[in-house]
Design an enzyme around this catalytic site. Structure first.
Site, PDB file in Angstrom:
ATOM      1  N   GLN A  42       0.828  -1.212   0.000  1.00 52.53           N
ATOM      2  CA  GLN A  42       0.000   0.000   0.000  1.00 52.53           C
ATOM      3  C   GLN A  42       0.859   1.258   0.000  1.00 52.53           C
ATOM      4  O   GLN A  42       0.516   2.254  -0.646  1.00 52.53           O
ATOM      5  CB  GLN A  42      -0.941   0.004   1.206  1.00 52.53           C
ATOM      6  CG  GLN A  42      -2.030  -1.058   1.135  1.00 52.53           C
ATOM      7  CD  GLN A  42      -2.796  -1.020  -0.169  1.00 52.53           C
ATOM      8  OE1 GLN A  42      -2.687  -1.917  -1.006  1.00 52.53           O
ATOM      9  NE2 GLN A  42      -3.573   0.022  -0.369  1.00 52.53           N
ATOM     10  N   HIS A  91       1.779   2.986  -3.349  1.00 48.47           N
ATOM     11  CA  HIS A  91       0.864   3.825  -4.115  1.00 48.47           C
ATOM     12  C   HIS A  91       1.280   5.282  -4.133  1.00 48.47           C
ATOM     13  O   HIS A  91       1.210   5.952  -5.169  1.00 48.47           O
ATOM     14  CB  HIS A  91      -0.546   3.742  -3.518  1.00 48.47           C
ATOM     15  CG  HIS A  91      -1.347   2.583  -4.007  1.00 48.47           C
ATOM     16  ND1 HIS A  91      -1.939   2.560  -5.242  1.00 48.47           N
ATOM     17  CD2 HIS A  91      -1.669   1.411  -3.411  1.00 48.47           C
ATOM     18  CE1 HIS A  91      -2.586   1.419  -5.388  1.00 48.47           C
ATOM     19  NE2 HIS A  91      -2.440   0.707  -4.302  1.00 48.47           N
ATOM     20  N   GLU A 124      -9.711   1.746   5.000  1.00 43.67           N
ATOM     21  CA  GLU A 124     -10.137   1.387   3.641  1.00 43.67           C
ATOM     22  C   GLU A 124      -9.975  -0.119   3.441  1.00 43.67           C
ATOM     23  O   GLU A 124     -10.897  -0.807   3.004  1.00 43.67           O
ATOM     24  CB  GLU A 124      -9.285   2.154   2.626  1.00 43.67           C
ATOM     25  CG  GLU A 124      -9.598   1.818   1.177  1.00 43.67           C
ATOM     26  CD  GLU A 124      -8.593   2.414   0.213  1.00 43.67           C
ATOM     27  OE1 GLU A 124      -8.897   2.445  -0.995  1.00 43.67           O
ATOM     28  OE2 GLU A 124      -7.501   2.847   0.651  1.00 43.67           O
ATOM     29  N   HIS A 125      -8.794  -0.627   3.733  1.00 43.22           N
ATOM     30  CA  HIS A 125      -8.517  -2.066   3.672  1.00 43.22           C
ATOM     31  C   HIS A 125      -8.120  -2.530   5.074  1.00 43.22           C
ATOM     32  O   HIS A 125      -7.220  -1.954   5.675  1.00 43.22           O
ATOM     33  CB  HIS A 125      -7.343  -2.381   2.741  1.00 43.22           C
ATOM     34  CG  HIS A 125      -7.429  -1.760   1.380  1.00 43.22           C
ATOM     35  ND1 HIS A 125      -6.848  -0.540   1.081  1.00 43.22           N
ATOM     36  CD2 HIS A 125      -8.018  -2.195   0.243  1.00 43.22           C
ATOM     37  CE1 HIS A 125      -7.072  -0.258  -0.197  1.00 43.22           C
ATOM     38  NE2 HIS A 125      -7.781  -1.240  -0.725  1.00 43.22           N
ATOM     39  N   ASP A 133      -7.280  -5.976  -4.909  1.00 44.65           N
ATOM     40  CA  ASP A 133      -6.988  -4.932  -5.888  1.00 44.65           C
ATOM     41  C   ASP A 133      -7.239  -5.402  -7.315  1.00 44.65           C
ATOM     42  O   ASP A 133      -7.551  -4.592  -8.191  1.00 44.65           O
ATOM     43  CB  ASP A 133      -5.527  -4.486  -5.769  1.00 44.65           C
ATOM     44  CG  ASP A 133      -5.284  -3.577  -4.577  1.00 44.65           C
ATOM     45  OD1 ASP A 133      -6.269  -3.024  -4.047  1.00 44.65           O
ATOM     46  OD2 ASP A 133      -4.122  -3.433  -4.171  1.00 44.65           O
ATOM     47  N   HIS A 145     -54.064  18.874   3.031  1.00 49.05           N
ATOM     48  CA  HIS A 145     -53.645  17.487   2.864  1.00 49.05           C
ATOM     49  C   HIS A 145     -54.816  16.546   3.149  1.00 49.05           C
ATOM     50  O   HIS A 145     -55.060  15.580   2.419  1.00 49.05           O
ATOM     51  CB  HIS A 145     -52.488  17.165   3.816  1.00 49.05           C
ATOM     52  CG  HIS A 145     -51.158  17.659   3.349  1.00 49.05           C
ATOM     53  ND1 HIS A 145     -50.885  18.991   3.159  1.00 49.05           N
ATOM     54  CD2 HIS A 145     -50.019  16.987   3.043  1.00 49.05           C
ATOM     55  CE1 HIS A 145     -49.632  19.136   2.747  1.00 49.05           C
ATOM     56  NE2 HIS A 145     -49.076  17.924   2.676  1.00 49.05           N
TER      57      HIS A 145
END
Length: 441
Positions: free
Chosen positions: A270, A273, A339-340, A373, A432
């Site tokens: 990770q 990235h 996230e993961h 991924d 109404h």
């Protein structure tokens, strides 16, 4: 190399944990100010503005903003057979998983003649963004396109930055992935300007101005940098968006049974990235923490993007967090909302089943994030920055709307008329009630 946060022996509230756990500073607010004029430029200038912005930011002025069909076909023909086989397998698995996500319509009969139904209707048109900065992501094209296709979206458009080395067209592997997926509407447009084009549409194209280059879409999805996130924030409400994606992040909840080599490899994967990527290990085992840190330092120095990895692991967004036990670790990872999230513990499945906040959960030593991924079949477009507390990853649901259908007979409405009138009058909305009572006079 990687900071340590020692939470052992401390009783912390969720508020305390949110304050102490590492998180990347994204700076979307600052990016918004930079992006606002770009959105205005695209909204008023159309294709001419898109070309000028590409020349400014991408170093190339695209001849074709809409990628010609022949370029898509040629990109697929030239694709490495091994890469093609990998993409095809990813498409097959992602399609199988997402086809199973489609919810069923249903009808509820509350009384004779009183029926409420629920239909799931796909949006008409979506814009899907595929980034092209530090890396190229045909896998993101697959994740976005397949989810939209399985939802039944009739019109799909993909945008990806023009590449100077590819004649002003997006990266060839992006084009090849689009061709594999049957997406014919592809644009050589990147960054915030792509989000603006999707949200507002754009006029003027080749061969002559005055034509419509791109029609507006209903939903924009896909990951991108901070400027893409800022653009999504600004167009939200004009169109739907999936999320304001921030830097990628992984958290690993592990005990002494975990393989330190596996954990180190996953943290590095990770960190590869982006320099702002977050890699977090949560463990009660000091021995594992020491072993992972040593292994990560050794592996990081030999990886292709060693400098990027080192900066990410050394950044304030990454850490080894020491806890008293796995119970305490669960509290920490739920507060973090990764996230993961990988769970590498003795009872990984049991522990993973108790997690409440994560974009995706990877169970055991043989389910690394890298699998998700590419080819697990799950979607890798996931909530970041703690938004996993309230948001879901991309899926078929991202492109569907729930529409309720109410179908009552005269008799069924009559059964409720007096009660509706009573409530309407109590709310001081007598018209109404008259809209119901008047039907019976």
């Amino acid at each position: 190399m990687i900071q340590r946060i020692d939470l052992r022996g401390r009783r912390l509230t969720r508020r305390d944990l949110l304050a102490v756990l590492p998180r990347a500073e994204v700076g979307v607010d600052d990016a918004v100010r930079a992006v606002e004029p770009i959105l205005r430029e695209v909204r008023t200038g159309g294709a001419a503005a898109l070309r000028a912005i590409a020349e400014r930011f991408d170093g190339v002025r695209p001849e074709h903003l809409r990628v010609p069909a022949v370029a898509l076909a040629d990109a697929l023909a030239d694709l490495d057979p091994a890469v093609r086989a990998g993409l095809e397998e990813a498409i097959r698995r992602v399609r199988t998983v997402h086809a199973a996500q489609v919810p069923a319509d249903h009808v509820t009969e509350l009384a004779p003649g009183a029926v409420v139904g629920q239909r799931w209707i796909p949006v008409q048109r979506v814009g899907l963004y595929a980034p092209g900065g530090l890396a190229v992501y045909p896998s993101s094209v697959i994740m976005n396109v397949v989810a939209a296709q399985e939802a039944g979206v009739p019109e799909l458009a993909v945008a990806s930055p023009p590449q100077k080395d590819n004649g002003g067209l997006p990266h060839p592997t992006i084009l090849a992935a689009c061709e594999l997926l049957g997406v014919a509407e592809v644009y050589a447009v990147g960054g915030a300007q792509a989000i603006a084009m999707f949200a507002y549409g754009a006029e003027g194209s080749e061969p002559q101005d005055g034509e419509v280059l791109c029609e507006p879409v209903d939903v924009v999805t896909g990951p991108g940098n901070v400027y893409v996130a800022a653009a999504k924030r600004l167009v939200r409400g004009t169109v739907g968006i999936d999320a304001e994606a921030g830097p990628t992040e992984i958290a690993v909840l592990a005990d002494a049974t975990a393989d330190p080599g596996h954990v180190a490899l996953d943290l590095i994967s990770q960190a590869e990235h982006d320099t702002m990527a977050a890699s977090v290990l949560v463990t009660p085992s000091v021995e594992l923490a020491n072993a992972v840190e040593a292994r990560a330092m050794d592996l990081a120095s030999g990886t292709k993007h060693a400098a990027r990895v080192a900066q990410a692991l050394d950044g304030p967004q990454s850490a080894i967090v020491l806890v008293d036990d796995i119970e305490a670790g669960l509290v920490v990872v739920d507060a973090y909302g990764a996230e993961h999230l990988e769970v590498q513990t003795e009872d990984a499945a049991g522990v993973a089943a108790r997690v409440r906040s994560a974009g995706a959960i990877f169970v055991g030593p043989w389910s690394p994030v890298s699998l998700g991924d590419y080819m697990a079949g799950s979607n890798h477009v996931l909530p970041t920055g703690g938004s996993a507390h309230f948001a879901s990853g991309l899926g078929v649901h991202s492109f569907l709307r729930s529409v309720q259908v109410i179908d009552y007979t005269r008799e069924a409405l009559g059964e409720l008329a007096d009660r509706i009138v009573a409530v309407a009058n109590d709310e001081d909305l007598p018209a109404h009630g008259e809209a119901v009572r008047g039907r019976f006079h």
